[in-house]
Design a protein around this motif. Sequence first.
Motif, mmCIF file in Angstrom:
data_model
loop_
_atom_site.group_PDB
_atom_site.id
_atom_site.type_symbol
_atom_site.label_atom_id
_atom_site.label_comp_id
_atom_site.label_asym_id
_atom_site.label_seq_id
_atom_site.Cartn_x
_atom_site.Cartn_y
_atom_site.Cartn_z
ATOM 1 N N GLU A 225 0.810 -1.213 0.000
ATOM 2 C CA GLU A 225 0.000 0.000 0.000
ATOM 3 C C GLU A 225 0.847 1.268 0.000
ATOM 4 N N ARG A 445 -10.803 -1.041 4.925
ATOM 5 C CA ARG A 445 -11.034 -1.710 3.643
ATOM 6 C C ARG A 445 -10.964 -3.211 3.899
ATOM 7 N N ALA A 447 -11.047 -7.108 3.290
ATOM 8 C CA ALA A 447 -10.807 -8.079 2.224
ATOM 9 C C ALA A 447 -11.868 -9.171 2.307
ATOM 10 N N LEU A 491 -13.118 -8.639 -2.400
ATOM 11 C CA LEU A 491 -12.439 -7.372 -2.638
ATOM 12 C C LEU A 491 -11.055 -7.375 -1.995
ATOM 13 N N GLY A 492 -10.222 -6.425 -2.420
ATOM 14 C CA GLY A 492 -8.888 -6.314 -1.845
ATOM 15 C C GLY A 492 -7.869 -7.126 -2.600
ATOM 16 N N LYS A 493 -6.829 -7.563 -1.880
ATOM 17 C CA LYS A 493 -5.722 -8.280 -2.521
ATOM 18 C C LYS A 493 -5.364 -9.555 -1.775
ATOM 19 N N SER A 498 -9.468 -11.999 -6.159
ATOM 20 C CA SER A 498 -10.048 -10.766 -5.619
ATOM 21 C C SER A 498 -10.013 -9.642 -6.651
ATOM 22 N N THR A 499 -10.911 -8.679 -6.453
ATOM 23 C CA THR A 499 -10.938 -7.462 -7.268
ATOM 24 C C THR A 499 -10.707 -6.269 -6.353
ATOM 25 N N ASP A 500 -9.775 -5.407 -6.723
ATOM 26 C CA ASP A 500 -9.535 -4.227 -5.905
ATOM 27 C C ASP A 500 -10.333 -3.057 -6.462
ATOM 28 N N TRP A 506 -13.931 2.707 -2.928
ATOM 29 C CA TRP A 506 -13.912 2.268 -1.533
ATOM 30 C C TRP A 506 -14.713 3.233 -0.668
#
Length: 605
Positions: A225, A445, A447, A491-493, A498-500, A506
């Motif tokens: 990040e 956020r 995941a 979501l996330g990584k 996953s899809t960010d 967000w």
Amino acid sequence: MLEIRYSEKKKMIIKKYNRVLFITNIFKYIPWQATAAMGYILVFSLLPAFQTLATAAFVDSADLVFKGEQAYESVFLPLFCIAASLVYQNMMPMVNNLISVSAQNQLRIVLKTQVVCKQTRLKYQYLENEDTCDLIGRVCQEIDRKFWEAYVNLLNGVRLGINIVSMIVIVMAYTWLGGVLIIAVSIPLLYLAELMGGSNYQMEKDVESLKRRYHYFGQILTEREYAYERKLFGYSSLIKDKYKKLFNQSYQVETKILRKSYTHMKSGSIITILIGMVIMAILLPSLERGNMSAGIYIGLVGAVFGLVQSMSWQMSSVVLGLARLKEYLKDYQAFMDMEEEDEACTEPWIDENFLFQSMEFRNVTFRYPGMGDDVLNNCSFQLNSEKTYAFVGANGAGKTTITKLIMGLYDTYEGEILINGRDIRTYGYAERKGMIAVAFQDFARYALPVDQNIHLGNMGEYDEGQVQKALDKVGLWDAVENMKEGIHTNLGKLEEESTDLSGGQWQRLEVARLLYARRAINILDEPTASLDPMAETRIYELFRSVSLGRFVIYITHRLGAARIADEILVLKDGRIAEKGSHDQLAALENGIYHAMYESQRKWYE
């Protein structure tokens, strides 16, 4: 500084916990592993004495066999005893390692759950204080390993105690002076080891604080990040220097601890070796006069030097560990004694009949624990359900503090906070959670799948239709519908598939979570501070358009966003300095709001 003070009663509790509850809880959490480890250690503790006697019997029997005074079969039993002890000594540690792994796994489940639940129930003030955060870190980090190693250390203390006592008894049977010398030297060595263990633990506290800080800088240097800004601004060398400085400070303290321990053990080793040689010399006349057989002499010589090893290294290490355990359990008890928030872990209770009418602060004065200055100073204002409000002011003016007091994160304020004319302290914590929803500046956020991210806002019955409505209202439905798994897309990584989301997406998801919560009182506490002023205004306008019929408080230091509120309250020096609509306040040429707005006008034109 938030201090943790102990009454005499609490000190007695800590003392009792050290001596009784630690062992009791170990047998409660891991009964069969604790019992197996104790059995293993007890047998091990008798091995040196057993081997000494078996060796003496074997040498004496062999001597008599060579002289023709006994049959050669007489050496079989002592030889078997020696072999059996060696097999046990070499094979059982592997079994003990398996017990250790099983014990730590079970302790991890029990203790991690225990401390996580405790942390969840802690009053919020502990989470914002550096000293208590360090304490929580010391106690909770690797707690399963610390508990198991402490228990094993206690058992090793018992083992070495039995070992030393049994060997001293054997030595004193032939030379009481040798036994007295061993006792006379061992007591001060063990006392010094205990003092050193306590001192080392205090230094280890400093190390933990340093580690917490350099781990943070390590995250900046390594985690994804921060990657974009590391590349863009090229600040790695600066952060690396900070990391290196803190790491070196930590290393120096840890080296000092090891040096002290090594010096103590080595000096003890030299003393005990000298004592061993003295005992050997004392025993020689008995051997010469025939009062002692060669087997006994050889067995005692081996036992004395084994005892030297135990006294100089193992026992000192055990006592150091026990001293650390004593200090750790004080910290553990201090952690467990921290005040908890009633109903902290209960689900929010939503009163369907609750209708928000008004909120009032009456002469509220508040300062954070350990701080000298008041954040709010005799602050008074009244809000009603017919309007939306914005709190504005410079950083540190007390805007977020008002949010924390409304949520009940702190109740150590003077004055009154009323909701519908009723003191907020009289509402249950679950009840307050059921009436208030907040979107913070540093929102999380998660995941998790899209729908679970939304569902976190209201953990009651899952309603997929309401999830879709919330996503549609914030303009995310089209993007989510095109994802591979739709609203069930991770979501996330964290996961491979996953899809960010982008930063703006967000933030829209955060607003959707707030909508799904369906609370009577909604607070947006600068959740868009990382956006540019125009983007922040658009997000606020979006929330206003989709939250019709809800009471909303906006908290911001950007006045373009504040314009959408019906009434603006300007905070300065911990109290309301101005209030009115945007047009009213902007027209006050000598006013605080007017000056702030003029300085920000270029952001919006």
